[in-house]
Write a protein that holds these residues in place. Structure first.
Motif: not given
Lengths: 412, 412
Positions: A198-213
């Motif tokens: 549901p969220v981009r939570q890769d280690n070692r880089r900024d986390q990213e919320l899923a874009q709704p689109e």
């Protein structure tokens, strides 16, 4: 305050190197961590932790996300003690398994049924197997850099893994609709599933919320191609929305994999799914010696009920916001440029101009040295047991850590 | 006494069908079992069990082998309560992990190191992965009909599994040296591992002890071909010999997979291995959210120490022999010809001339109806908590069950 020669931690590490390969393994190995991180822990209570040398921490890792209400939680502990007094591994499940499955079906909008297991990896692997059974297809799409568990088909470490274990796993870029479309087109009529966090939570880089689109496109492409949408909610589940982490986006998966926070630290995983996948789910053979044990299920019922019916999640969010605001103010004041990414309650703090993460590692080391347990390159976690005074206690110490980091920057 | 309309069990089954695919799954589904078997259990104590309708049983399945000392065991429960009061999912393992790894290394002759997980399947999968990492080879040999877990590479149910998941798994016949030699020759220089159970425990057929010359040949062929010998001691481990189930044969594996009885019902699995495989073991990436939790490890230390230092295993064996002798005498007296195969403490009872297992199913149904919980086509288990009076209580009822079976035979 660092882990010193003569400490209990050092002595245990030396013994561990004699009887555990590499001294420790998996995500709990402190080998790659800054030097002040203790390897061995003694005790926890609420949002506090003590290591084997008696050092106290306010905890922002929370058992790597397994603890959501706080440690030694009275209601969860009572449910566990009550169930344990009746026994755990009986020859069949307890009534509590049906109660829990019904609770999940009532609480999670997409869920028409549930199955239970022990590891998050069990749940993601079962989901992929169910998708392949349902569709009669082979290909599974996942995002580059995403973590979906440590089985041969998905483990990030290639040692001992064969190309055949992941022959039909293909990749797309998270939040990149074009790359997703291309991967779906490439899979053609062999697409069994898209598995996505549901969220981009890769280690070692900024986390990213899923874009709704992006989330909507995942849903639409899965539907259009007759593939199964698997949401890997192992890490975020029961932290962002009790109905599932893409519920606020209005995007409902076909299958969801759950674990970690589901039972406030008791070992449990689950798969929930839609009605049309129930037959495929019942066709696969999957089981485990401890999967039907009622104690962790009793803990899950208490945990989920409290998360649903109290302001536990809202309170957690407020504590996380308080910390976020405090960190932002401190960094500014010390002339340091930080980025706090991800959901407030599952954040990652990185520093600008810190490509090798040495600055954040140094800052995290200063934090943990002072009793603030957080992670330099994996997202953090909060619990409902964190109180404003815990945040204030932590912020006093992160301020000192920022000062030390600023001084080091100035000197270099 | 059968599971009746209006019973709690029937009501729970009806609810379960609404929220669990197929109503239940895995080895604990009572769907294929004779009609008197309850699906849902309420409570256990020592060798006794109660189902959700309050029916009492002397238990010969023992949580499918997870319970080895007996349920509600005072010393194990005390270790668990003590650890739980300090918390379970901390941010790192407890000192108890090192204590347990040392205990295994001290107790198990082949073991130079240990790793821990949650499922028996985790342990067998880790073993195969370590073997492939160590050898750089792909092929794994296993016996036809053997159960090594429920991951895609080994699950007995093919639904949702791809040919690629088991592309390099080949088979031999248990206790058949020629077939093993042929399989090894066929694998050639791509042989990574031979995985084998210490006893042939296939469902629905007589259990077979390993012939010593077969076990030695497994060892010799693995050594000669540079492959890893993996003993799958998940089911037998800590029941036949505390040092490993092939220790009495003098055959030592390179890796052993453990689970089930290791912590008297608390969820834990382990891999132990020889020094030369430690580097490969530390090279694989495997982990789980709950794998480092200390409570199950504390339970394991108490369990293994008691099995090693008391007469628990010898007592269990005596109880199993008492039951075996009683059953043999009863069957003879009723003019029924039965076969009791496998180790005494892990037996299977089958009837001669019962190809479709309908006779044993009917007998098991009569047993469970009267409060003797055993299995018609999977091996049974005993615990150290079984006492002569439990065996006597059970034998009174098995005698009635044999009488009913003999009467049915005479009538047909």
């Amino acid at each position: 305050m660092t882990v010193q020669a003569g400490s209990t931690d050092q002595a245990l590490r030396a013994r561990a190197r004699g009887v555990i390969p590499g001294g420790m393994y998996g995500h709990m190995s402190m080998e790659p961590m800054p030097p002040s991180y203790p390897q061995f822990m003694a005790r926890g209570e609420g949002p506090r932790l003590w290591d084997v040398d008696g050092r106290e921490y306010v905890d922002f890792m929370c058992g790597w996300g397994t603890i959501v209400l706080g440690r030694q939680h009275q209601a969860v502990d009572a449910a566990v003690a009550s169930q344990l007094s009746n026994g755990d591994c009986l020859n069949g499940p307890g009534a509590v398994m049906v109660d829990l499955a019904e609770l999940l079906v009532d609480t999670i909008p997409h869920a028409d049924w549930s199955m239970f297991a022990k590891n998050g990896t069990d749940a993601t692997t079962m989901s992929v197997t169910i998708a392949r059974a349902a569709t009669g297809r082979r290909r599974v799409l996942m995002a580059n850099g995403a973590y979906h568990g440590a089985a041969p088909w998905c483990t990030p470490g290639p040692s001992g893994v064969l190309p055949e274990d992941r022959a039909f796993i293909a990749k797309f870029e998270y939040n990149d609709v074009d790359s997703l479309r291309a991967a779906v087109a490439e899979a053609g009529d062999d697409l069994a599933a898209i598995i996505v966090s549901p969220v981009r939570q890769d280690n070692r880089r900024d986390q990213e919320l899923a874009q709704p689109e992006f989330a909507r496109e995942v849903r639409d492409l899965a539907t259009a191609s007759g593939a199964v949408l698997i949401l890997d909610d192992v890490r975020c589940g029961f932290r962002l929305d009790v109905g599932g982490s893409w519920e606020p986006l209005g995007v409902r998966p076909d299958l969801t994999a759950w674990s970690k926070a589901i039972a406030n630290g008791h070992p449990l995983a689950a798969v929930t799914g839609i009605d049309s996948l129930a037959e495929a789910a019942s066709s696969i053979y999957t089981t485990g010696s401890f999967w039907f044990a009622p104690t962790a299920m009793a803990a899950a019922i208490t945990t989920i009920t409290l998360l649903r019916d109290t302001d536990a999640m809202a309170h957690t969010h407020r504590m996380a916001e308080l910390m976020r605001e405090g960190l932002a103010e401190q960094a500014r004041r010390h002339g340091l440029s930080i980025r706090q990414s991800g959901p407030a309650a599952m954040p990652l703090v990185l520093f600008d101009g810190d490509a090798d993460l040495s600055v954040v590692a140094g800052w995290a080391d200063e934090c943990v040295k002072r009793g603030v347990y957080l992670h330099p390159w994996h997202n953090w976690f909060y619990t409902a047991s964190h109180q404003p005074e815990d945040i204030a206690w932590a912020l006093e110490r992160t301020d000192e850590a920022f000062a030390a980091t600023a001084a080091r920057q100035a000197a270099s």
